[in-house]
Design a protein around this motif. Structure first.
Motif, short mmCIF file in Angstrom:
data_model
loop_
_atom_site.label_atom_id
_atom_site.label_comp_id
_atom_site.label_asym_id
_atom_site.label_seq_id
_atom_site.Cartn_x
_atom_site.Cartn_y
_atom_site.Cartn_z
N GLU A 111 2.44 -3.31 6.35
CA GLU A 111 2.03 -4.70 6.55
C GLU A 111 2.99 -5.64 5.83
O GLU A 111 3.58 -5.28 4.80
N PRO A 112 3.18 -6.86 6.36
CA PRO A 112 3.95 -7.87 5.63
C PRO A 112 3.32 -8.14 4.26
O PRO A 112 2.11 -7.96 4.08
N VAL A 113 4.13 -8.57 3.32
CA VAL A 113 3.65 -8.78 1.96
C VAL A 113 2.49 -9.77 1.92
O VAL A 113 1.49 -9.55 1.22
N ASP A 114 2.58 -10.84 2.67
CA ASP A 114 1.51 -11.86 2.67
C ASP A 114 0.19 -11.28 3.16
O ASP A 114 -0.88 -11.60 2.63
N VAL A 115 0.26 -10.43 4.17
CA VAL A 115 -0.96 -9.80 4.69
C VAL A 115 -1.53 -8.84 3.66
O VAL A 115 -2.75 -8.81 3.42
N LEU A 174 -5.43 -8.82 1.47
CA LEU A 174 -6.40 -7.73 1.60
C LEU A 174 -7.03 -7.32 0.29
O LEU A 174 -7.90 -6.46 0.26
N ARG A 175 -6.61 -7.92 -0.81
CA ARG A 175 -7.18 -7.54 -2.11
C ARG A 175 -7.28 -8.76 -3.00
O ARG A 175 -6.54 -9.75 -2.84
N LEU A 211 -0.98 -7.96 -6.30
CA LEU A 211 -0.26 -6.81 -5.75
C LEU A 211 0.80 -6.35 -6.75
O LEU A 211 1.51 -7.18 -7.31
N PRO A 212 0.88 -5.04 -7.04
CA PRO A 212 1.90 -4.56 -7.98
C PRO A 212 3.31 -5.02 -7.57
O PRO A 212 3.63 -5.07 -6.38
N ASP A 213 4.12 -5.33 -8.56
CA ASP A 213 5.46 -5.86 -8.27
C ASP A 213 6.30 -4.89 -7.46
O ASP A 213 7.05 -5.30 -6.57
N TYR A 214 6.18 -3.59 -7.73
CA TYR A 214 7.02 -2.63 -7.02
C TYR A 214 6.64 -2.50 -5.56
O TYR A 214 7.46 -2.14 -4.71
N LEU A 215 5.37 -2.82 -5.22
CA LEU A 215 4.96 -2.81 -3.82
C LEU A 215 5.35 -4.12 -3.13
O LEU A 215 5.62 -4.13 -1.93
#
Length: 367
Positions: free
Chosen positions: A282-286, A290-291, A295-299
């Protein structure tokens, strides 16, 4: 023990580790709402609020010029054909042969001389011709038409019936209009990807999405490159289903319930209905939507984030959610094997080992 893939417990443990390699998202109605709001990265960011500026004449364009004057004069005496036509009584006309705008940006008009055309609209060229003929002809009128253009066009290629350059209309040409001028596609709309290249920016949209969303049907500008390619949407069904296979979308939109049906459904003797998963990037914004936790920096470091969606088919509500979970091209549907199956395999293996031992003991006492 042999197994078709990770168990649900193993997937949960991996997702709950200190540095999980993916995002595990339980599917509920909040998740479906977040996904429905995620707009695809289509053509709309390239859209202009209005049609492009008025089309101008360019060097290399083929131009036609038609002249009219009232009464006998520069264009000759009035002939019977024009005299009998309503509205043309006392007028005559002449058409200048089609000519190409030369490298100096001019065209030649008899008795008017060289007229500047490049960089001007056809109306401006008409006014320049009329001004040059003033005093030489009576009440002159001029009509300038671009018969064939070079720069005021877009290129359409790929899986279309008539690939080539398509001229743009002065009132603006939208993407679907240009595709119609190119003769339409050679395949089914659901299998077609439309790629637009403009100024080094490349974007792609499914043709069915382009037809369904007016915001994607943007105005084209000179120099655009439109390419159509036939790429059917597919997904892969793996794990404890009756058929592990690649599935081609039979229609433009497919949900998870249909995808599982195409895979023969869950294997009643193997599947864990709690462990039905959809794996995709999924794109980062999506992914962030979802949470609630950051979001963890490495993801978030890459353009896309690996996401594993989990659907619980042990309940009727899970089946309803599966019916509303839209699949995407290249998704992977995985059904985990029930942990009880592994226990049964272990018990079966133990029984086989025990039976072999008993058989050897019986043979020793027999001899």
């Amino acid at each position: 023990m042999p197994i078709t893939g990770p168990l649900s417990k193993q997937i949960s443990e991996e997702a709950g580790s200190e540095a999980p390699p993916f995002l595990l998202v339980p599917v509920d109605r909040i998740t479906l709402t977040a996904l429905s709001r995620a707009a695809p990265d289509g053509f709309s960011p390239l859209a202009t609020p209005a049609p492009p500026p008025v089309v101008t004449v360019h060097v290399g364009d083929a131009v036609s010029v038609t002249l009219w004057e009232f009464g006998s004069g520069l264009l000759g005496p009035v002939n019977a054909a024009t005299a009998t036509q309503p509205g043309l009584v006392g007028a005559q006309s002449a058409t200048v042969p089609v000519q190409t705008v030369d490298q100096s940006g001019t065209i030649m008009v008899p008795f008017a001389g060289e007229i500047r055309a490049a960089g001007l609209t056809t109306r401006q060229v008409q006014q320049a011709i009329i001004a040059a003929l003033r005093g030489k002809a009576s009440q002159t009128q001029a009509l300038v038409q671009v018969v064939q253009t070079t720069d005021n066009a877009v290129t359409i290629g790929g899986d279309v019936n008539r690939p080539g350059r398509v001229p743009l209309f002065g009132a603006g040409t939208r993407l679907l209009d240009a595709l119609s001028q190119a003769g339409g596609t050679t395949g089914k709309a659901r299998d077609m990807i439309v790629q637009l290249t403009r100024g080094g920016v490349v974007r792609s949209v499914r043709l069915v999405d382009l037809q369904a969303n007016p915001n994607e049907n943007i105005y084209l500008v000179p120099g655009d490159l439109v390419t159509l390619s036939q790429e059917p949407q597919t997904l892969v069904v793996l794990g404890a289903t009756n058929r592990n296979q690649e599935v081609t979308f039979a229609k433009s939109k497919v949900n998870l319930a249909e995808a599982l049906g195409n895979g023969g459904g869950l294997n009643d003797s193997l599947a864990d209905p709690f462990g039905v998963y959809v794996l995709r990037y999924e794109p980062v914004d999506v992914a962030k939507s979802l949470r609630t936790d950051p979001l963890p920096d490495y993801l978030a470091a890459n353009a896309t984030v690996p996401v594993v969606y989990q659907v619980n088919l042990k309940s009727a509500d899970g089946l309803l959610l599966a019916q509303n979970f839209a699949m995407r091209d290249r998704d992977v549907v995985y059904v985990a094997t029930s942990q009880s199956v592994q226990v049964s395999k272990l018990a079966q293996l133990f029984n086989e080992i025990t039976s072999i031992g008993k058989s050897r003991t019986t043979q020793r006492f027999t001899y």
